[in-house]
Scaffold this active site. Structure first.
Site, PDB file in Angstrom:
ATOM      1  N   HIS A 392       3.043  17.369  24.372  1.00  0.00           N
ATOM      2  CA  HIS A 392       2.912  16.690  23.840  1.00  0.00           C
ATOM      3  C   HIS A 392       4.079  16.110  22.537  1.00  0.00           C
ATOM      4  O   HIS A 392       3.847  14.866  22.514  1.00  0.00           O
ATOM      5  CB  HIS A 392       1.271  16.406  24.037  1.00  0.00           C
ATOM      6  CG  HIS A 392       0.918  14.544  23.650  1.00  0.00           C
ATOM      7  ND1 HIS A 392       1.673  13.937  24.009  1.00  0.00           N
ATOM      8  CD2 HIS A 392      -0.782  14.974  23.741  1.00  0.00           C
ATOM      9  CE1 HIS A 392       0.905  13.241  23.879  1.00  0.00           C
ATOM     10  NE2 HIS A 392      -0.648  13.541  24.072  1.00  0.00           N
ATOM     11  N   ASP A 396       4.724  11.773  25.985  1.00  0.00           N
ATOM     12  CA  ASP A 396       3.431  10.816  25.799  1.00  0.00           C
ATOM     13  C   ASP A 396       2.752  11.236  26.847  1.00  0.00           C
ATOM     14  O   ASP A 396       3.147  11.173  27.960  1.00  0.00           O
ATOM     15  CB  ASP A 396       3.874   9.351  24.920  1.00  0.00           C
ATOM     16  CG  ASP A 396       4.926   8.772  23.945  1.00  0.00           C
ATOM     17  OD1 ASP A 396       4.211  10.182  22.989  1.00  0.00           O
ATOM     18  OD2 ASP A 396       5.291   8.294  24.109  1.00  0.00           O
TER      19      ASP A 396
END
Length: 421
Positions: A392, A396
């Site tokens: 992450h 995204d």
């Protein structure tokens, strides 16, 4: 004349290995290019061949020792100097008194033949060792039919079948007073302590490192496999006849991943320091099982390969992973990984990223499940869950979901793979 055997170059960035086992003992005859030792590196087991024929001489290290690339591993003695390689005989005692004559009966008895279950260490290849552990067999009790009496996979399988077919020995009736076993003598509580192989240690460290480093998250989707199954059933015979390889599902998913990686390039990127490195090619790592653990060889430039090229590459990787003959450079690099847990029956999982990549696609088993169709009708469809674990820090949530949707669209409508849509 003595010939040095040194630890060979094992691959880029690999500086050391562990001696898994010695395949030859001092005094054993050795043919040119015959394997004399097995080295375990961080990724694969590598056999060390003899540079020339002769007799196995001094071994500088024991099994389990760590050795550096280029280090002197052993000596091969020329065939004429076999006596030098043999263990020295025990010196005879000084002639102080005439020895007593041996009894006649002892003279008549021939020397006993060596037993196959003498307890001596047995040299096992990785594939044979795995079979021995799976079937719970004692390798010293199996007669080897391979070269120099080494065990083969067929020897182990035959021994396993014999063990199944052998009738269980009749248990003697136990006295009533001793019928209740004590807690300390209860059966079925044996333990076994086995040293982790170097490969397994490396797998453990790398996967834990991935969890500690990446901000790992997993997103899921499901895909209707109807169109791919129909296409595969329709063309599999023609495909195999033309290309000499079966048409599997991995070819479809690899091609779909190549398309999705173009649309969402961050999934094909990686973090190096404070920079993001984007790749305009798809080197897809494919997780396959090997005797010593999971290995991840790389399909180079998968975006340029045909279905047949991908299927042949994967089949070759799978075969050589079981045989332990994968090369080190075939597992280096990789920009994205596909792991197919469905072949083992997995319904759903959260795969771990393969460092230093940023994402891994997990495939799972195909189940018939009720699906509501666009017209409201409920039908049983062959469905598969997809899982994308991603870093992450770089990817995204929107990009991760978009990537899985692109995979889903290409699998449910394989025509997209042909027109690059």
């Amino acid at each position: 004349m003595s010939i040095e055997v040194k630890v060979p170059v094992l691959g880029e960035s690999i500086s050391e290995a562990t001696i898994g086992e010695w395949l030859k003992k001092p005094g054993d005859a050795v043919a040119a290019d015959e394997a004399i030792a097995s080295l375990e590196t961080d990724k694969v087991a590598v056999e060390v061949p003899a540079p020339s024929a002769g007799v196995m001489g001094q071994q500088m290290y024991a099994a389990g020792d760590t050795v550096q690339v280029g280090a002197l591993l052993a000596m091969i003695e020329a065939a004429g100097s076999a006596a030098a390689a043999s263990p020295p005989a025990t010196p005879a005692p000084a002639p102080a008194a005439a020895p007593a004559p041996a009894p006649a009966a002892a003279k008549a008895d021939p020397a006993p033949a060596p037993s196959v279950s003498s307890g001596e260490p047995v040299s096992l290849s990785p594939a044979v060792r795995r079979l021995v552990l799976e079937h719970g067999l004692d390798p010293t009790g199996i007669r080897g039919t391979g070269k120099d009496g080494r065990l083969t996979k067929e020897d182990v399988l035959a021994a396993a079948e014999s063990a199944k077919a052998a009738p269980a020995p009749a248990a003697a009736p136990a006295p009533v007073a001793a019928s209740a076993p004590t807690a300390s003598g209860a059966a079925g509580r044996e333990t076994e302590r086995v040293r982790m192989t170097r490969i397994r240690q490396t797998i453990a460290k790398r996967l834990k490192s991935a969890q500690d480093t990446a901000a790992m998250l997993t997103t899921f989707n499901d895909v209707d496999m109807t169109a791919v199954i129909e296409a595969r059933n329709k063309y599999k015979d023609l495909f195999e006849k033309k290309h000499g390889i079966r048409l599997g599902f991995m070819g479809f998913f690899a091609k779909a991943a190549c398309l999705a990686l173009k649309d969402v390039p961050s999934v094909n990127a990686q973090i190096e320091g404070d920079e993001i490195v984007y790749h305009n090619y798809a080197d897809i790592s494919v997780a396959v099982s090997a005797p010593n653990g999971l290995v991840v060889p790389v399909i180079r430039n998968a975006e340029t390969l045909s279905f047949a090229g991908i299927e042949k590459t994967i089949a070759d990787f799978g075969k050589r992973a079981k045989d332990g003959t994968l090369k080190m450079d075939e597992m280096m690099g990789g920009t994205f990984t596909i792991s197919n847990g469905g072949v083992f029956g997995s319904l759903m999982s959260t795969p771990i990223i393969n460092p230093s990549q940023s994402a891994v696609l997990g495939l799972h088993r195909i189940d018939q499940r009720p699906v509501v169709m666009p017209n409201g009708e409920i039908k049983a469809r062959p469905m598969m869950y997809l899982a994308l674990s991603y870093d992450h820090r770089l990817i995204d949530g929107r990009e991760a979901v978009t990537f899985l949707v692109r995979i889903k669209e290409a699998i449910e409508d394989p025509t997209r793979l042909l027109i690059d849509l």
